[in-house]
Write a protein that holds these residues in place. Structure first.
Motif, mmCIF file in Angstrom:
data_model
loop_
_atom_site.group_PDB
_atom_site.id
_atom_site.type_symbol
_atom_site.label_atom_id
_atom_site.label_comp_id
_atom_site.label_asym_id
_atom_site.label_seq_id
_atom_site.Cartn_x
_atom_site.Cartn_y
_atom_site.Cartn_z
ATOM 1 N N GLY A 43 0.812 -1.209 0.000
ATOM 2 C CA GLY A 43 0.000 0.000 0.000
ATOM 3 C C GLY A 43 0.840 1.251 0.000
ATOM 4 N N ILE A 80 3.660 1.751 -1.403
ATOM 5 C CA ILE A 80 4.247 2.074 -2.702
ATOM 6 C C ILE A 80 3.170 2.392 -3.732
ATOM 7 C CG2 ILE A 80 5.760 1.225 -4.514
ATOM 8 C CD1 ILE A 80 7.174 -0.417 -2.462
ATOM 9 N N THR A 81 2.029 1.670 -3.721
ATOM 10 C CA THR A 81 1.097 1.848 -4.830
ATOM 11 C C THR A 81 0.094 2.973 -4.619
ATOM 12 O OG1 THR A 81 -0.289 0.147 -3.890
ATOM 13 C CG2 THR A 81 1.170 -0.520 -5.637
ATOM 14 N N ARG A 82 -0.234 3.360 -3.392
ATOM 15 C CA ARG A 82 -1.237 4.421 -3.234
ATOM 16 C C ARG A 82 -0.628 5.771 -3.589
ATOM 17 N NH1 ARG A 82 -5.650 1.875 -0.739
ATOM 18 N NH2 ARG A 82 -6.849 3.544 -1.582
ATOM 19 N N LYS A 83 -1.481 6.681 -4.083
ATOM 20 C CA LYS A 83 -0.976 7.976 -4.519
ATOM 21 C C LYS A 83 -1.519 9.110 -3.671
ATOM 22 C CE LYS A 83 0.210 6.950 -9.128
ATOM 23 N NZ LYS A 83 0.178 7.363 -10.511
ATOM 24 N N ASN A 84 -2.077 8.760 -2.525
ATOM 25 C CA ASN A 84 -2.751 9.770 -1.719
ATOM 26 C C ASN A 84 -2.059 9.822 -0.360
ATOM 27 O OD1 ASN A 84 -4.802 10.711 0.186
ATOM 28 N ND2 ASN A 84 -5.980 10.872 -1.681
ATOM 29 N N ILE A 142 -3.103 10.470 2.654
ATOM 30 C CA ILE A 142 -3.788 9.844 3.777
ATOM 31 C C ILE A 142 -3.708 8.326 3.675
ATOM 32 C CG2 ILE A 142 -5.980 9.702 4.977
ATOM 33 C CD1 ILE A 142 -6.608 12.427 3.932
ATOM 34 N N SER A 143 -3.797 7.798 2.431
ATOM 35 C CA SER A 143 -3.666 6.347 2.271
ATOM 36 C C SER A 143 -2.276 5.882 2.669
ATOM 37 C CB SER A 143 -3.925 5.964 0.830
ATOM 38 O OG SER A 143 -5.108 6.536 0.402
ATOM 39 N N LEU A 201 -0.404 7.255 4.901
ATOM 40 C CA LEU A 201 -0.405 7.267 6.373
ATOM 41 C C LEU A 201 -1.050 5.997 6.929
ATOM 42 C CD1 LEU A 201 0.280 9.221 8.659
ATOM 43 C CD2 LEU A 201 -2.064 9.929 8.634
ATOM 44 N N MET A 202 -2.138 5.542 6.287
ATOM 45 C CA MET A 202 -2.786 4.319 6.770
ATOM 46 C C MET A 202 -1.901 3.098 6.562
ATOM 47 S SD MET A 202 -6.501 5.295 5.477
ATOM 48 C CE MET A 202 -6.856 3.645 5.043
ATOM 49 N N SER A 203 -1.161 3.072 5.455
ATOM 50 C CA SER A 203 -0.238 1.951 5.240
ATOM 51 C C SER A 203 0.853 1.940 6.300
ATOM 52 C CB SER A 203 0.381 2.053 3.861
ATOM 53 O OG SER A 203 -0.605 2.105 2.901
ATOM 54 N N GLU A 256 0.465 2.893 9.313
ATOM 55 C CA GLU A 256 -0.156 2.319 10.513
ATOM 56 C C GLU A 256 -0.127 0.797 10.457
ATOM 57 O OE1 GLU A 256 -1.242 4.065 13.001
ATOM 58 O OE2 GLU A 256 -0.889 5.970 12.034
ATOM 59 N N LEU A 257 -0.401 0.217 9.260
ATOM 60 C CA LEU A 257 -0.366 -1.238 9.140
ATOM 61 C C LEU A 257 1.022 -1.776 9.453
ATOM 62 C CD1 LEU A 257 -2.429 -2.121 5.973
ATOM 63 C CD2 LEU A 257 -2.945 -2.613 8.309
ATOM 64 N N VAL A 267 -4.288 16.617 -2.010
ATOM 65 C CA VAL A 267 -3.434 15.810 -1.142
ATOM 66 C C VAL A 267 -2.766 14.696 -1.927
ATOM 67 C CG1 VAL A 267 -4.573 16.283 1.022
ATOM 68 C CG2 VAL A 267 -5.413 14.478 -0.407
ATOM 69 N N GLU A 268 -2.709 14.845 -3.248
ATOM 70 C CA GLU A 268 -2.024 13.838 -4.056
ATOM 71 C C GLU A 268 -0.517 14.039 -3.954
ATOM 72 O OE1 GLU A 268 -3.673 11.455 -5.940
ATOM 73 O OE2 GLU A 268 -5.437 12.172 -4.885
#
Lengths: 105, 174
Positions: free
Chosen positions: A24, A26-30, A32-33, A35-37, A39-40, A95-96
């Motif tokens: 997540g 590496i592949t998410r472009k946002n 906030i996403s 930040l969530m990765s 957390e994982l 936020v991109e």
């Protein structure tokens, strides 16, 4: 200690969780996403600390205390990151990651 | 019995983590993350660390998720779909993650851990005594450092989040 479950199975679960987090990240472009990765990934490492404390050194408390510290640092990091993201959204309306080039040069 | 609970919990954790990483709606992805965190708290309950499970539920599932939901609602339109990476990049990253996972698992399974069999529960007062003791092996100094860090992070977050308005006000007064 869970009856019938060895340390290998628990470590397998945390490894899978860690690599889902990296995927997540590496592949998410946002922002906030991402930040969530993070957390994982942090959660996977916390479970590792706790399991190794429980299975290998049950008389010690170091694993539990370090996991409490990790959770506190993660809370501080999330608060700062959220405030930075909101400030960024106010200034550039996005936020991109690809729009975030204010500190490039 | 505990075995099956563990399998159910790990299934929940992995499936919802994948859903959270691949979902294209922002708010749904946050809610999937909430399920993952609750599953991890269940895992802590299962290995008999009740205090840590309570911390996980309050700090992560209560605090951090609410912060992220606030930021999502402030920043996004609910219906907006996320931009997603190219398929070739996704495949490449997934493949390299699988390779890394294979390396991890072979290393873990090749190492034999000498698991201790005796079993004693740890109470919350033990953790508190260890955190506040200043003898050898006590954790009073990191405890104080982390409280200063939390205070500094809180002040920094407030100042960063309202930085723009402060500068405008200063310009007006000048």
């Amino acid at each position: 200690m869970i009856s019938g479950i060895s340390i290998y199975e628990l470590l397998t679960v945390t490894s899978i969780l860690f690599f889902i987090g990296i995927y997540g990240f590496i592949t998410r472009k946002n922002l906030i996403s991402i930040l969530m990765s993070i957390e994982l990934i942090l959660n996977a490492s916390v479970i590792n600390f706790v399991i190794i404390n429980k299975y290998l050194y049950p008389d010690m408390l170091q694993g539990v205390i370090f996991s409490i510290f990790i959770i506190a640092v993660a809370a501080a990091e999330t608060a700062l990151a959220v405030s930075i993201i909101i400030n960024l959204y106010r200034q550039i309306n996005s936020v991109e990651v690809k729009d975030t080039e204010m500190m490039k040069y | 019995m505990e075995k099956y609970i563990f399998y159910i919990l790990s299934f929940i954790i992995i499936v919802f983590a994948m859903a959270s990483v691949t979902s294209r709606k922002m708010l749904r992805s946050v809610i999937y993350l909430l399920f993952v965190l609750c599953g991890i708290a269940g895992l802590y309950f299962l290995i008999d660390y009740n205090f840590l499970a309570a911390i996980q539920l309050t700090v992560y599932a209560g605090g951090i998720i609410v912060l992220i939901i606030f930021s999502v609602i402030l920043v996004h339109h609910i219906e907006m779909e996320l931009e997603i990476a190219k398929t070739s990049k996704q495949l490449l990253v997934g493949l390299s993650c699988l390779v890394g996972l294979g390396v991890f698992l072979t290393t873990i399974y090749a190492h034999d851990f000498n698991v201790v069999q005796n079993y004693n529960t740890i109470t919350t007062s033990d953790i508190g005594m260890k955190l506040l003791s200043y003898e050898a092996g006590g954790f009073i100094l990191p405890f104080e450092v982390i409280s200063i860090l939390l205070l500094a992070a809180m002040i920094g977050a407030i100042i960063i989040a309202k930085g723009k308005k402060l500068s405008i006000k200063n310009d007006e007064t000048v």
